[in-house]
Design a protein around this motif. Structure first.
Motif, PDB file in Angstrom:
ATOM      1  N   ASN A  32      11.164   2.287  -8.415  1.00 24.58           N
ATOM      2  CA  ASN A  32      11.672   2.422  -9.780  1.00 24.58           C
ATOM      3  C   ASN A  32      10.967   1.408 -10.683  1.00 24.58           C
ATOM      4  O   ASN A  32      10.270   0.512 -10.200  1.00 24.58           O
ATOM      5  CB  ASN A  32      13.182   2.190  -9.784  1.00 24.58           C
TER       6      ASN A  32
ATOM      7  N   ASP B 166       6.128   6.465  -7.548  1.00 27.27           N
ATOM      8  CA  ASP B 166       7.119   6.144  -8.570  1.00 27.27           C
ATOM      9  C   ASP B 166       8.132   7.277  -8.663  1.00 27.27           C
ATOM     10  O   ASP B 166       8.016   8.307  -7.979  1.00 27.27           O
ATOM     11  CB  ASP B 166       6.467   5.804  -9.911  1.00 27.27           C
ATOM     12  N   THR B 167       9.148   7.099  -9.486  1.00 25.12           N
ATOM     13  CA  THR B 167      10.250   8.068  -9.535  1.00 25.12           C
ATOM     14  C   THR B 167       9.809   9.435 -10.033  1.00 25.12           C
ATOM     15  O   THR B 167      10.300  10.463  -9.550  1.00 25.12           O
ATOM     16  CB  THR B 167      11.383   7.526 -10.423  1.00 25.12           C
TER      17      THR B 167
END
Length: 214
Positions: free
Chosen positions: A34, A194-195
């Motif tokens: 995150n 990453d998200t």
């Protein structure tokens, strides 16, 4: 049943070992990253006060790395994001890692860069309990990468700075290209997405990807 981070790492290592034994291909556990901030000591003190030290909240999988209890506010031309976690220990230079979704919200055009390669990147404003910091550069969207210990690299003919492909997911099976290999005896095997990347492929923390030579 809840396991400690050390026990979780042991379980993941055993699963990877068994997968390698079943097939002669390298599998890698996935960690979803995150938005977060790495601070220099100087910038930490600007935000939290003279002599301030980070407070460890929990260890991360990579040895010596941890999530701190402290958070900051990120502010860009179009908006702000609160409660952004600081990761420790402190570094030589401050770096802010965000997703493209975060980039749009903040109005900061974060380029895709390898961690530490921040020359010429945009900045933003960081706010902590003791003050504000106008960061001139250091905002990136992290290049997807794999932390690889030397023995794993040798077994599967992987080389530091090499680019590979990684196949992930099932219902939304995805092949990520241009995945950077980073080899060090300080690393535990783990791929970082990453998200945005993880959500697009329907991948969760702890799932596995299959490394392929591009």
């Amino acid at each position: 049943m809840a396991y400690s981070s050390a026990r979780q790492a042991e379980i993941v290592k055993e699963v990877v070992k068994r997968l390698q034994e079943m097939e002669a291909v390298p599998y890698v556990p996935i960690g979803i990253s995150n938005r977060h901030v790495h601070l220099s000591q100087k910038d930490l003190e600007a935000l939290f006060g003279p002599g301030y030290q980070l407070t460890k909240m929990k260890d991360l999988k990579q040895p010596g790395q941890f999530a701190a209890k402290e958070t900051v506010v990120l502010t860009g031309p179009k908006g702000e994001i609160q409660n952004v976690r600081i990761l420790g220990p402190v570094r030589g230079k401050t770096q802010v890692e965000i997703s493209f979704t975060d980039s749009f919200k903040l109005g900061v055009p974060a380029p895709v860069r390898e961690s530490g390669k921040i020359a010429g990147t945009p900045g933003l404003v960081l706010t902590g309990p003791a003050g504000k910091l106008e960061l001139q550069e250091g905002v990136i969207a992290a290049l997807r990468h794999i932390h690889v210990p030397p023995e794993f690299a040798e077994k599967f003919d992987l080389h530091d700075k090499e680019m590979v492909e990684v196949e992930v997911g099932s219902v939304r099976k995805t092949i990520f290209q241009h995945v950077l290999i980073r080899v060090s005896d300080k690393y535990v095997l783990e791929m970082h997405l990453d998200t945005d990347e993880a959500n697009a492929a329907g991948v969760k923390n702890g799932e596995f990807g299959k490394i392929r030579k591009g």
